[in-house]
Design a protein around this motif. Structure first.
Motif, PDB file in Angstrom:
ATOM      1  N   ALA A 185       0.828  -1.204   0.000  1.00 34.21           N
ATOM      2  CA  ALA A 185       0.000   0.000   0.000  1.00 34.21           C
ATOM      3  C   ALA A 185       0.864   1.256   0.000  1.00 34.21           C
ATOM      4  CB  ALA A 185      -0.928  -0.008   1.212  1.00 34.21           C
ATOM      5  N   ILE A 186       1.942   1.239   0.787  1.00 30.43           N
ATOM      6  CA  ILE A 186       2.852   2.386   0.838  1.00 30.43           C
ATOM      7  C   ILE A 186       3.532   2.578  -0.513  1.00 30.43           C
ATOM      8  CG2 ILE A 186       4.964   3.284   1.874  1.00 30.43           C
ATOM      9  CD1 ILE A 186       4.147   1.886   4.477  1.00 30.43           C
ATOM     10  N   GLU A 187       3.961   1.476  -1.121  1.00 25.48           N
ATOM     11  CA  GLU A 187       4.639   1.555  -2.420  1.00 25.48           C
ATOM     12  C   GLU A 187       3.720   2.121  -3.482  1.00 25.48           C
ATOM     13  OE1 GLU A 187       6.482  -1.401  -5.837  1.00 25.48           O
ATOM     14  OE2 GLU A 187       6.143  -2.196  -3.824  1.00 25.48           O
ATOM     15  N   ARG A 188       2.428   1.786  -3.415  1.00 25.21           N
ATOM     16  CA  ARG A 188       1.449   2.287  -4.390  1.00 25.21           C
ATOM     17  C   ARG A 188       0.947   3.686  -4.039  1.00 25.21           C
ATOM     18  NH1 ARG A 188      -0.918  -2.675  -3.140  1.00 25.21           N
ATOM     19  NH2 ARG A 188      -2.715  -1.538  -2.262  1.00 25.21           N
ATOM     20  N   HIS A 189       1.421   4.228  -2.923  1.00 24.00           N
ATOM     21  CA  HIS A 189       0.940   5.534  -2.431  1.00 24.00           C
ATOM     22  C   HIS A 189      -0.577   5.494  -2.211  1.00 24.00           C
ATOM     23  CE1 HIS A 189       4.904   7.113  -3.339  1.00 24.00           C
ATOM     24  NE2 HIS A 189       4.797   6.630  -4.560  1.00 24.00           N
ATOM     25  N   ASP A 190      -1.038   4.352  -1.781  1.00 17.19           N
ATOM     26  CA  ASP A 190      -2.472   4.143  -1.545  1.00 17.19           C
ATOM     27  C   ASP A 190      -2.779   4.446  -0.074  1.00 17.19           C
ATOM     28  OD1 ASP A 190      -5.088   3.348  -1.412  1.00 17.19           O
ATOM     29  OD2 ASP A 190      -4.747   1.266  -2.009  1.00 17.19           O
ATOM     30  N   ILE A 191      -2.990   5.725   0.226  1.00 17.04           N
ATOM     31  CA  ILE A 191      -3.216   6.150   1.609  1.00 17.04           C
ATOM     32  C   ILE A 191      -4.510   5.564   2.153  1.00 17.04           C
ATOM     33  CG2 ILE A 191      -3.480   8.137   3.134  1.00 17.04           C
ATOM     34  CD1 ILE A 191      -0.736   7.899   1.826  1.00 17.04           C
ATOM     35  N   VAL A 192      -5.556   5.556   1.338  1.00 15.55           N
ATOM     36  CA  VAL A 192      -6.853   5.012   1.781  1.00 15.55           C
ATOM     37  C   VAL A 192      -6.717   3.524   2.065  1.00 15.55           C
ATOM     38  CG1 VAL A 192      -9.247   4.570   1.118  1.00 15.55           C
ATOM     39  CG2 VAL A 192      -8.177   6.762   0.541  1.00 15.55           C
ATOM     40  N   GLY A 193      -6.041   2.807   1.164  1.00 15.43           N
ATOM     41  CA  GLY A 193      -5.850   1.374   1.367  1.00 15.43           C
ATOM     42  C   GLY A 193      -5.039   1.088   2.610  1.00 15.43           C
ATOM     43  N   LEU A 194      -3.996   1.896   2.849  1.00 18.48           N
ATOM     44  CA  LEU A 194      -3.162   1.728   4.041  1.00 18.48           C
ATOM     45  C   LEU A 194      -3.999   1.918   5.303  1.00 18.48           C
ATOM     46  CD1 LEU A 194      -0.410   1.458   5.486  1.00 18.48           C
ATOM     47  CD2 LEU A 194      -0.127   3.927   5.175  1.00 18.48           C
ATOM     48  N   THR A 206      -2.240   4.901  19.105  1.00 15.61           N
ATOM     49  CA  THR A 206      -0.946   5.558  18.877  1.00 15.61           C
ATOM     50  C   THR A 206      -0.119   4.794  17.856  1.00 15.61           C
ATOM     51  OG1 THR A 206      -0.931   6.434  21.126  1.00 15.61           O
ATOM     52  CG2 THR A 206       1.174   6.345  19.966  1.00 15.61           C
ATOM     53  N   ALA A 207      -0.080   3.475  17.984  1.00 21.68           N
ATOM     54  CA  ALA A 207       0.662   2.641  17.036  1.00 21.68           C
ATOM     55  C   ALA A 207       0.047   2.710  15.644  1.00 21.68           C
ATOM     56  CB  ALA A 207       0.703   1.199  17.529  1.00 21.68           C
ATOM     57  N   ALA A 208      -1.293   2.686  15.593  1.00 19.54           N
ATOM     58  CA  ALA A 208      -1.984   2.758  14.307  1.00 19.54           C
ATOM     59  C   ALA A 208      -1.700   4.094  13.615  1.00 19.54           C
ATOM     60  CB  ALA A 208      -3.482   2.572  14.502  1.00 19.54           C
ATOM     61  N   ASP A 209      -1.744   5.172  14.377  1.00 19.22           N
ATOM     62  CA  ASP A 209      -1.475   6.491  13.802  1.00 19.22           C
ATOM     63  C   ASP A 209      -0.042   6.575  13.264  1.00 19.22           C
ATOM     64  OD1 ASP A 209      -4.013   7.333  14.362  1.00 19.22           O
ATOM     65  OD2 ASP A 209      -3.490   8.390  16.206  1.00 19.22           O
ATOM     66  N   SER A 210       0.886   5.958  13.973  1.00 13.69           N
ATOM     67  CA  SER A 210       2.280   5.965  13.518  1.00 13.69           C
ATOM     68  C   SER A 210       2.426   5.276  12.168  1.00 13.69           C
ATOM     69  CB  SER A 210       3.186   5.288  14.552  1.00 13.69           C
ATOM     70  OG  SER A 210       3.209   6.022  15.760  1.00 13.69           O
ATOM     71  N   LEU A 211       1.770   4.141  12.014  1.00 14.97           N
ATOM     72  CA  LEU A 211       1.834   3.417  10.745  1.00 14.97           C
ATOM     73  C   LEU A 211       1.200   4.224   9.618  1.00 14.97           C
ATOM     74  CD1 LEU A 211       0.943  -0.197  11.939  1.00 14.97           C
ATOM     75  CD2 LEU A 211       3.174   0.609  11.151  1.00 14.97           C
ATOM     76  N   LYS A 212       0.089   4.894   9.916  1.00 16.66           N
ATOM     77  CA  LYS A 212      -0.597   5.696   8.894  1.00 16.66           C
ATOM     78  C   LYS A 212       0.235   6.898   8.454  1.00 16.66           C
ATOM     79  CE  LYS A 212      -5.276   4.569  10.529  1.00 16.66           C
ATOM     80  NZ  LYS A 212      -6.514   5.119  11.128  1.00 16.66           N
ATOM     81  N   LYS A 213       1.110   7.361   9.323  1.00 17.88           N
ATOM     82  CA  LYS A 213       1.896   8.561   9.026  1.00 17.88           C
ATOM     83  C   LYS A 213       3.133   8.279   8.165  1.00 17.88           C
ATOM     84  CE  LYS A 213       0.567  11.188  13.156  1.00 17.88           C
ATOM     85  NZ  LYS A 213       1.019  11.708  14.476  1.00 17.88           N
TER      86      LYS A 213
END
Length: 389
Positions: A185-194, A206-213
């Motif tokens: 998802a990160i490689e595809r720049h798919d923010i919604v999918g991530l 907190t952990a989830a927000d870190s991954l999303k960032k």
């Protein structure tokens, strides 16, 4: 009839001016690599399929064939793996560090679109035997210098570190399959999918927000402190420290002004283990260069040895140069030499003498009138006409 006049899907012809521009860039890069102490190697266009599988690339992207013993071969889809094989099999007794360069065509079956052909040309280097930031900084500096000697003035190197994201995922004990989904998802720049993947995980907010960032950690040197605030594990912290050290060395090389940080860079090969980077230019919608550290691949060939390197896309650089109004097509055409029917012997001798002086000379293959010779000189774009009569 039309098929025999067309190139195969995903390939192209280079016309004389295009071929001259391509060769000019390749020659400049070969000279630069040599100046940094890298020695050129040439590997076969095809490798055994099992060799190329080590890189973890998508096998459906390979052009495959069979030899007469029914062994499966494939055209190389990148050069890091063939050079790793070469280093372990043929150069295993060479002193380290081993600094190798190449200039070759690469084959990868994919959707044909601008900047993404099935056959394309790369020049690059591999630095084997050193695991420190000094080696990584040399690689980045060399990539930047390569773009500069190609004529480009306006470009950016996006620098990341795969261990930052790996550390965050391992910190939360995410299974390999989920880690792979997040990386894709990160490689595809798919923010919604991530966000959908992360929201489905049973981890704290907190952990989830870190991954999303992760994909949003993009900017100047200050972004590393933002990233450091998210890192609660040694691996991610070490990744940030590594990037800071590389940047300080890049300042000494004089290329730091070309660097921005992007912790969301996940290169499309699985073998990267540390810093990774991609180079971009304005108005070009794809990377001009890419590379990074791969410390485990040579171990898969039987020799534990750290390594780092990069590849420059020749056609992509040509496109970027065109966008920036830079021409690399310097075709010297000094003299068109023609003659009347009595002077063909003297014409051959004169042309030979001029070539010995370093001139580019085309001699007419038939006798011409002086008027016809003038027309040929203009049509062929030669600077000067010599006519013997």
């Amino acid at each position: 009839m039309s098929e025999i006049l067309e190139t195969p899907y995903g390939t192209r012809d280079f016309l004389p001016n295009e071929a001259a521009a391509k060769r000019a860039i390749e020659n400049k890069l070969a000279k630069l690599f040599s100046e940094f102490g890298y020695e050129e190697v040439v590997t076969p266009t095809m490798e055994f399929l099992e060799t190329l599988r080590i890189s973890g690339g998508v096998e459906s992207n390979l052009f495959k064939m069979f030899d007469q013993n029914n062994r499966t071969l494939a055209l190389h889809h990148e050069m890091t793996t063939p050079i790793a094989r070469l280093a372990v099999s043929r150069l295993k007794d060479s002193p380290l560090p081993l600094k190798l360069s190449y200039n070759t065509s690469v084959f990868r079956f994919r959707k044909n679109q601008t900047g993404r052909q099935c056959e394309f040309y790369q020049a690059g280097v591999e630095l084997l035997g050193v695991s420190n930031a000094f080696a990584d900084a040399e690689i980045i500096a060399l990539a930047a210098q390569g773009l500069k000697v190609s004529g480009l003035k306006d470009f950016t190197i996006c620098l990341g570190q795969v261990e930052f994201a790996n550390g965050l995922m391992e910190e939360n004990n995410l299974p390999p399959a989920v880690q792979s989904e997040i990386k894709n998802a990160i490689e595809r720049h798919d923010i919604v999918g991530l966000e959908k993947i992360v929201d489905a995980l049973e981890i704290d907010k907190t952990a989830a927000d870190s991954l999303k960032k992760i994909p949003k950690l993009h900017g100047g040197f200050e972004i590393l402190e933002t990233a450091r605030a998210l890192a609660k594990n040694k691996k991610s912290v070490a990744a940030i420290n590594n990037l800071q050290e590389i940047y300080k060395l890049a300042e000494i090389y004089g290329v730091a002004d070309k660097i921005i940080f992007d912790l969301g860079i996940i290169r499309d090969f699985e073998y990267y283990t540390g810093m990774v980077f991609e180079a971009y230019a304005p108005n070009v919608g794809y990377s001009l260069a890419g590379g990074g550290r791969y410390d485990h691949m040579l171990k898969d060939f039987g020799l534990a040895c750290p390594a780092t390197g990069f590849a420059l896309g020749i056609e992509r650089i040509l496109t970027a140069c065109e966008k920036q109004g830079i021409s690399n097509a310097v075709q010297t055409k000094n003299i068109y030499l023609s003659y009347d029917e009595k002077n063909f012997v003297e014409a051959i001798k004169t042309a030979s003498q001029l070539r010995e002086q370093g001139k580019v000379v085309e001699i007419s293959l038939t006798a011409q009138s002086k008027e016809a010779a003038k027309i040929s000189q203009v049509e062929k774009n030669y600077d000067e006409l010599i006519y013997l009569q």
